[in-house]
Write a protein that holds these residues in place. Structure first.
Motif, PDB file in Angstrom:
ATOM      1  N   VAL A 197      12.997  12.593   1.964  1.00 51.67           N
ATOM      2  CA  VAL A 197      12.568  12.444   3.177  1.00 51.67           C
ATOM      3  C   VAL A 197      11.090  11.544   3.274  1.00 51.67           C
ATOM      4  O   VAL A 197      10.191  11.871   2.487  1.00 51.67           O
ATOM      5  CB  VAL A 197      11.915  13.873   3.860  1.00 51.67           C
ATOM      6  CG1 VAL A 197      11.199  13.754   5.467  1.00 51.67           C
ATOM      7  CG2 VAL A 197      13.258  14.682   3.963  1.00 51.67           C
ATOM      8  N   PRO A 198      11.061  10.445   3.861  1.00 49.93           N
ATOM      9  CA  PRO A 198      10.060   9.448   3.748  1.00 49.93           C
ATOM     10  C   PRO A 198       8.843   9.858   4.259  1.00 49.93           C
ATOM     11  O   PRO A 198       8.880  10.699   5.294  1.00 49.93           O
ATOM     12  CB  PRO A 198      10.597   8.232   4.548  1.00 49.93           C
ATOM     13  CG  PRO A 198      12.139   8.392   4.660  1.00 49.93           C
ATOM     14  CD  PRO A 198      12.419   9.977   4.811  1.00 49.93           C
ATOM     15  N   ALA A 199       7.888   9.635   3.663  1.00 50.13           N
ATOM     16  CA  ALA A 199       6.517   9.635   4.175  1.00 50.13           C
ATOM     17  C   ALA A 199       6.109   8.204   4.475  1.00 50.13           C
ATOM     18  O   ALA A 199       5.895   7.917   5.775  1.00 50.13           O
ATOM     19  CB  ALA A 199       5.555  10.135   3.243  1.00 50.13           C
ATOM     20  N   CYS A 200       5.888   7.428   3.592  1.00 46.15           N
ATOM     21  CA  CYS A 200       5.659   5.827   3.931  1.00 46.15           C
ATOM     22  C   CYS A 200       6.621   5.190   3.118  1.00 46.15           C
ATOM     23  O   CYS A 200       6.615   5.078   1.854  1.00 46.15           O
ATOM     24  CB  CYS A 200       4.329   5.224   3.584  1.00 46.15           C
ATOM     25  SG  CYS A 200       2.780   6.038   4.466  1.00 46.15           S
ATOM     26  N   ARG A 201       7.730   4.967   3.551  1.00 48.56           N
ATOM     27  CA  ARG A 201       9.056   4.484   2.921  1.00 48.56           C
ATOM     28  C   ARG A 201       8.755   3.439   2.015  1.00 48.56           C
ATOM     29  O   ARG A 201       9.108   3.457   0.827  1.00 48.56           O
ATOM     30  CB  ARG A 201      10.159   4.089   3.739  1.00 48.56           C
ATOM     31  CG  ARG A 201      11.448   4.088   2.976  1.00 48.56           C
ATOM     32  CD  ARG A 201      12.637   3.920   3.990  1.00 48.56           C
ATOM     33  NE  ARG A 201      13.903   3.599   3.228  1.00 48.56           N
ATOM     34  CZ  ARG A 201      15.031   3.030   3.782  1.00 48.56           C
ATOM     35  NH1 ARG A 201      14.886   2.699   4.892  1.00 48.56           N
ATOM     36  NH2 ARG A 201      16.024   2.935   2.970  1.00 48.56           N
ATOM     37  N   SER A 202       7.931   2.400   2.181  1.00 49.94           N
ATOM     38  CA  SER A 202       7.492   1.365   1.363  1.00 49.94           C
ATOM     39  C   SER A 202       6.749   1.619   0.418  1.00 49.94           C
ATOM     40  O   SER A 202       6.483   0.630  -0.423  1.00 49.94           O
ATOM     41  CB  SER A 202       7.180   0.208   2.212  1.00 49.94           C
ATOM     42  OG  SER A 202       5.780   0.417   2.536  1.00 49.94           O
ATOM     43  N   LEU A 203       6.045   2.924   0.164  1.00 41.88           N
ATOM     44  CA  LEU A 203       5.147   3.113  -0.719  1.00 41.88           C
ATOM     45  C   LEU A 203       5.562   4.421  -1.827  1.00 41.88           C
ATOM     46  O   LEU A 203       4.882   4.574  -2.736  1.00 41.88           O
ATOM     47  CB  LEU A 203       3.757   3.474  -0.117  1.00 41.88           C
ATOM     48  CG  LEU A 203       3.120   2.389   0.724  1.00 41.88           C
ATOM     49  CD1 LEU A 203       1.750   2.894   1.229  1.00 41.88           C
ATOM     50  CD2 LEU A 203       2.946   1.142  -0.147  1.00 41.88           C
ATOM     51  N   ASP A 204       6.495   5.164  -1.107  1.00 42.31           N
ATOM     52  CA  ASP A 204       6.824   6.442  -1.786  1.00 42.31           C
ATOM     53  C   ASP A 204       7.515   6.271  -3.051  1.00 42.31           C
ATOM     54  O   ASP A 204       8.053   5.210  -3.469  1.00 42.31           O
ATOM     55  CB  ASP A 204       7.974   7.284  -0.839  1.00 42.31           C
ATOM     56  CG  ASP A 204       7.318   7.603   0.406  1.00 42.31           C
ATOM     57  OD1 ASP A 204       6.379   7.707   0.694  1.00 42.31           O
ATOM     58  OD2 ASP A 204       8.213   8.042   1.308  1.00 42.31           O
ATOM     59  N   CYS A 205       7.244   7.320  -3.868  1.00 43.80           N
ATOM     60  CA  CYS A 205       7.560   7.555  -5.338  1.00 43.80           C
ATOM     61  C   CYS A 205       8.120   8.981  -5.536  1.00 43.80           C
ATOM     62  O   CYS A 205       7.288   9.647  -5.071  1.00 43.80           O
ATOM     63  CB  CYS A 205       6.569   7.154  -6.348  1.00 43.80           C
ATOM     64  SG  CYS A 205       6.088   5.419  -6.568  1.00 43.80           S
ATOM     65  N   PRO A 206       8.963   9.233  -6.168  1.00 44.26           N
ATOM     66  CA  PRO A 206       9.297  10.535  -6.620  1.00 44.26           C
ATOM     67  C   PRO A 206       8.063  10.866  -7.777  1.00 44.26           C
ATOM     68  O   PRO A 206       7.686   9.796  -8.428  1.00 44.26           O
ATOM     69  CB  PRO A 206      10.571  10.780  -7.202  1.00 44.26           C
ATOM     70  CG  PRO A 206      11.402   9.545  -6.736  1.00 44.26           C
ATOM     71  CD  PRO A 206      10.316   8.550  -6.476  1.00 44.26           C
ATOM     72  N   SER A 207       7.799  11.813  -8.123  1.00 42.85           N
ATOM     73  CA  SER A 207       6.812  12.196  -9.298  1.00 42.85           C
ATOM     74  C   SER A 207       7.321  13.395 -10.149  1.00 42.85           C
ATOM     75  O   SER A 207       8.141  14.069  -9.875  1.00 42.85           O
ATOM     76  CB  SER A 207       5.353  12.311  -8.642  1.00 42.85           C
ATOM     77  OG  SER A 207       5.194  13.833  -8.048  1.00 42.85           O
ATOM     78  N   LEU A 208       6.682  13.393 -11.190  1.00 46.06           N
ATOM     79  CA  LEU A 208       7.043  14.308 -12.288  1.00 46.06           C
ATOM     80  C   LEU A 208       5.943  15.237 -12.871  1.00 46.06           C
ATOM     81  O   LEU A 208       4.791  14.804 -13.086  1.00 46.06           O
ATOM     82  CB  LEU A 208       7.765  13.746 -13.576  1.00 46.06           C
ATOM     83  CG  LEU A 208       7.946  14.559 -14.761  1.00 46.06           C
ATOM     84  CD1 LEU A 208       9.008  15.575 -14.437  1.00 46.06           C
ATOM     85  CD2 LEU A 208       8.285  13.477 -15.671  1.00 46.06           C
TER      86      LEU A 208
END
Length: 592
Positions: A197-208
């Motif tokens: 689900v996008p937050a800011c689609r141009s800036l989003d990353c999955p994280s670990l």
């Protein structure tokens, strides 16, 4: 229970544990920690059955993440399980998993369920959830950090080996710091956002979130790869650097912000951490943090809020009361910026990006506190927007400036709460940052999360774009030919010994004097050696200058590894002197 990948795989190989047994134990642990509010959905037996069945006929030798349990932030799709993004009115059940989840399952990992988050990933606090504030793994009166709150707490409490979060403004780093974890914020586009689900689609990353660098490295390799389903997906050449003598940029003291944190002494802990990095070989460079701080302010004070509004505009229009008041207050501002406002902000960002690039030209990597303070839950609830803004001071700029970041544990406060720092580098410096984190954590001797267990560190891997090279003679540190390595940008990884199956000889000729090392079937000994990290592009010219009878082959080390290194052709030993009894070239030279 040790939930590291290596420990689990050893238990599976020994037959003392099965993935099904592990899942049963971990679900009991999750239930015991229910008051932390870390989970939205825990999979039941029916949902887990097909996931465990996929492992039939496989083992740790065929699947890199065989039987490894993980958690998923509830804005990332898992097939057949509702995705809520922290809002029940928004929930839907996907038919397929997000690309990152699918890759993990294909590698043998077992998802246990979905974890809580700040609603629509809007927040760094972990308190903006209709299921209640997610509580810190060390002290439930304190915030867990967000928005990937439950994902971090689940790992810290030993409920899973690792977890997926997302990171737009720091959501994969702040919770890592507050729960004593490694938090990987990859280069934008390196890991697919398809099915998130996008937050800011141009800036989003999955994280670990991970407990140790070895696990992080293994999982990162599984998540890597361009995804045609994600138009923002990309790949790039790795950016690397040295592990000693690297230039470490730290904000000027006057630009550091700790937000009234006197009781926790974050300022002192950061100073101590910087000094310890210097003791490990970093060259400290104080940098102007102003362009980074101003960039951070753009994320919530600029038109990028319009991306958050865009992601849920239908819900905002039809059911605005479905959102928590603080979430609605923030996101509804995203409907206000005009196109002119957007371009004004883009132009300002470009100017700040140029300033930041000039700063980063003077350093290899930046080090900042992951957060400037750690707040109690009641303090955040009393001033939710202000506290959240303060938490983003060291994080909000990273994705806007297209940088990679690695949050790592650093110390503990006098009250027993974790303090963390973040290593930040250019895009595609991810593996280099992890190598620096490995080096740091190997000497820090900190527990893993809140489990009380300590990581048994191995040698620091050579960063990407570099090849480990074993030397045993005149190329050792401080000896005549060592400059042939250093002038090519090589640096020392470790001093160690070979397996006890080599003999060492002093070759005829010189100067400089040189040894030859040869493997033998019996009567061998362990020889003192060094391993250097050599840039791939420079290795060819180095090898071309090696005179006969020396050459490069595979050398066995005492710990069972095999690396490229100097060996000697048999005919070169006919006139050589056997010096094996000295145990190494330095001892032989000292005898002369």
């Amino acid at each position: 229970m040790d939930l590291s990948i290596a420990a689990l795989h050893a238990a599976y190989r020994d037959g003392v544990l099965t993935p099904a047994d592990l899942v049963t134990q971990l679900r009991a642990r999750i239930q015991a920690h229910a008051a932390h509010n870390a989970w939205v959905t825990v999979l039941d037996d029916e949902a887990l059955a097909p996931l465990l069945a996929r492992l039939a006929g496989h083992s740790p030798d065929t699947l890199p993440l065989y039987g490894v349990p993980f958690a998923i932030k509830d804005n990332i799709d898992l097939a057949g399980v509702p995705t809520t993004a922290g809002c029940e009115a928004f929930a839907s059940t996907p038919g397929t998993s997000a690309t990152v989840v699918a890759r993990l399952i294909q590698a043998g990992a077992v998802p246990l369920g979905k974890t809580t988050l700040d609603q629509f990933a809007t927040g760094l606090v972990g308190t903006r959830s209709p299921w209640g504030a997610c509580r810190n793994a060390f002290d439930p009166a304190y915030i867990s950090g967000g928005s990937s709150a439950g994902s971090a707490v689940a790992v810290a409490l030993g409920e899973v080996t690792f977890s997926l979060g997302t990171d737009t403004a720091g959501s994969g780093r702040v919770p890592a710091a507050f729960n004593n974890l490694i938090g990987v914020k990859p280069t934008r586009g390196r890991w697919s956002t398809h099915g998130i689900v996008p937050a800011c689609r141009s800036l989003d990353c999955p994280s670990l979130f991970a407990l140790n660098p070895d696990d992080a490295r293994c999982i990162m390799a599984v998540l890597d790869g361009v995804d045609c389903k994600d138009p923002f997906s990309r790949a790039g050449p790795p950016v690397s650097g040295p592990l000693t003598g690297y230039r470490l940029g730290v904000p000027l003291p006057a630009q550091r912000r700790f937000f009234g944190d006197a009781p926790q002494h974050y300022a002192r802990l950061f100073d101590d951490t910087v000094a310890r990095f210097a003791a490990l070989g970093a060259e400290l460079v104080e940098i102007d943090f102003a362009p980074f701080a101003e960039t951070a302010s753009l994320l919530y004070d600029g038109p990028w809020l319009a991306e958050r509004y865009h992601a849920i505009r239908t819900l905002m229009t039809r059911q605005p009361d479905a959102l928590l008041p603080v979430t609605r207050e923030i996101i509804e501002r995203g409907a206000l910026p005009s196109a002119v406002d957007t371009f004004d902000a883009m132009y300002r960002l470009q100017s700040l990006r140029a300033q930041a690039q000039r700063v980063m030209r003077d350093v290899d990597v930046m080090l900042v506190p992951s957060a400037g303070a750690h707040f109690r839950i009641d303090a955040v609830q009393a001033a939710p927007v202000q506290r959240n803004t303060e938490l983003g001071y060291y994080t909000n700029f990273v994705n806007l400036l297209d940088m990679a970041a690695m949050a790592v544990p650093a110390a503990f406060t006098d009250d027993g709460l974790p303090f963390g720092v973040t290593l930040i580098g250019p895009a595609f410096s991810d593996e280099y940052l992890l190598a620096l984190a490995h080096q740091w954590l190997a000497q820090a001797d900190l527990p893993c999360g809140a489990t009380g267990r300590h990581w048994q560190a191995g040698p620091v891997p050579s960063p990407p774009g570099r090849i480990p090279l074993l030397v045993c003679g005149a190329h050792l540190s401080g000896l005549p030919l060592n400059t042939q390595l250093t002038e090519r940008g090589a640096f020392l990884l470790e001093s160690t010994h070979t397996a006890p199956c080599y003999r060492l000889y002093a070759l005829a000729g010189g100067p400089p004097l040189r040894p030859g090392m040869a493997r033998v079937s019996d009567g061998g000994a362990a020889i003192e050696v060094e391993i250097w990290s050599v840039p791939e592009a420079a290795l060819g010219s180095f090898v071309a200058g090696i005179p006969a009878p020396l050459g490069i082959g595979k050398v066995a080390l005492a710990d069972g590894r095999r690396v490229s290194g100097f060996i000697c052709e048999p005919q070169g030993l006919e006139t050589a002197t056997d010096i094996t009894a000295f145990g190494g070239w330095r001892s032989y030279l000292a005898s002369l």
